[in-house]
Motif scaffolding. Structure first.
Motif, PDB file in Angstrom:
ATOM      1  N   HIS A  10      -0.541  -7.339  -7.914  1.00 11.98           N
ATOM      2  CA  HIS A  10       0.761  -6.777  -8.288  1.00 11.98           C
ATOM      3  C   HIS A  10       0.759  -5.253  -8.107  1.00 11.98           C
ATOM      4  O   HIS A  10       1.774  -4.666  -7.733  1.00 11.98           O
ATOM      5  N   ALA A  11      -0.373  -4.604  -8.339  1.00  8.59           N
ATOM      6  CA  ALA A  11      -0.481  -3.150  -8.180  1.00  8.59           C
ATOM      7  C   ALA A  11      -0.338  -2.730  -6.720  1.00  8.59           C
ATOM      8  O   ALA A  11      -0.031  -1.562  -6.439  1.00  8.59           O
ATOM      9  N   CYS A  12      -0.536  -3.651  -5.782  1.00 10.16           N
ATOM     10  CA  CYS A  12      -0.368  -3.326  -4.360  1.00 10.16           C
ATOM     11  C   CYS A  12       1.024  -2.766  -4.086  1.00 10.16           C
ATOM     12  O   CYS A  12       1.179  -1.852  -3.276  1.00 10.16           O
ATOM     13  N   ASN A  13       2.031  -3.297  -4.743  1.00 11.38           N
ATOM     14  CA  ASN A  13       3.397  -2.811  -4.545  1.00 11.38           C
ATOM     15  C   ASN A  13       3.511  -1.343  -4.936  1.00 11.38           C
ATOM     16  O   ASN A  13       4.136  -0.552  -4.239  1.00 11.38           O
ATOM     17  N   HIS A  14       2.916  -0.982  -6.054  1.00 10.52           N
ATOM     18  CA  HIS A  14       2.978   0.396  -6.549  1.00 10.52           C
ATOM     19  C   HIS A  14       2.315   1.365  -5.578  1.00 10.52           C
ATOM     20  O   HIS A  14       2.800   2.470  -5.359  1.00 10.52           O
ATOM     21  N   TYR A  15       1.197   0.967  -4.984  1.00  9.89           N
ATOM     22  CA  TYR A  15       0.436   1.839  -4.097  1.00  9.89           C
ATOM     23  C   TYR A  15       0.795   1.657  -2.621  1.00  9.89           C
ATOM     24  O   TYR A  15       0.251   2.345  -1.770  1.00  9.89           O
ATOM     25  N   GLY A  16       1.671   0.720  -2.322  1.00  9.79           N
ATOM     26  CA  GLY A  16       2.080   0.495  -0.942  1.00  9.79           C
ATOM     27  C   GLY A  16       0.958  -0.018  -0.058  1.00  9.79           C
ATOM     28  O   GLY A  16       0.859   0.349   1.112  1.00  9.79           O
ATOM     29  N   CYS A  17       0.105  -0.859  -0.621  1.00 14.94           N
ATOM     30  CA  CYS A  17      -1.051  -1.405   0.100  1.00 14.94           C
ATOM     31  C   CYS A  17      -0.921  -2.915   0.223  1.00 14.94           C
ATOM     32  O   CYS A  17      -0.307  -3.562  -0.610  1.00 14.94           O
ATOM     33  N   ASP A  18      -1.537  -3.450   1.266  1.00 20.02           N
ATOM     34  CA  ASP A  18      -1.590  -4.901   1.413  1.00 20.02           C
ATOM     35  C   ASP A  18      -2.715  -5.507   0.600  1.00 20.02           C
ATOM     36  O   ASP A  18      -2.662  -6.672   0.233  1.00 20.02           O
ATOM     37  N   CYS A  19      -3.746  -4.709   0.337  1.00 23.74           N
ATOM     38  CA  CYS A  19      -4.919  -5.240  -0.349  1.00 23.74           C
ATOM     39  C   CYS A  19      -5.586  -4.144  -1.164  1.00 23.74           C
ATOM     40  O   CYS A  19      -5.821  -3.049  -0.658  1.00 23.74           O
ATOM     41  N   LEU A  20      -5.887  -4.429  -2.406  1.00 23.90           N
ATOM     42  CA  LEU A  20      -6.652  -3.548  -3.280  1.00 23.90           C
ATOM     43  C   LEU A  20      -7.831  -4.332  -3.820  1.00 23.90           C
ATOM     44  O   LEU A  20      -7.747  -5.551  -3.984  1.00 23.90           O
TER      45      LEU A  20
END
Length: 72
Positions: A10-20
């Motif tokens: 879910h945090a991927c949306n905040h950071y604009g990443c596909d994968c964390l």
């Protein structure tokens, strides 16, 4: 109830990443030399009490013979 991986996803949306990945997982991946990582933040995930370090892949160095390389 959500798992830690679901909260990280879910945090991927905040950071604009596909994968964390978490720092814990990153420590387990240290032997894999194809990846370069960038530390993004240290956060407390919703519903959790302990902080988690979040990292993203910044470079992936694969040879043409690497088993996960797929041509589209």
């Amino acid at each position: 109830m959500y798992s830690k991986p679901a909260r990280i996803q879910h945090a991927c949306n905040h950071y604009g990443c596909d994968c964390l990945v978490s720092g814990i997982l990153l420590n387990q991946l240290k032997g894999i030399s194809e990846y370069e990582w960038e530390r993004l933040d240290r956060v407390t995930l919703r519903g959790k009490e302990t902080e988690v370090e979040l990292f993203r892949v910044v470079n992936l160095h694969l040879s043409s013979s690497h088993p996960i390389l797929v041509k589209l």
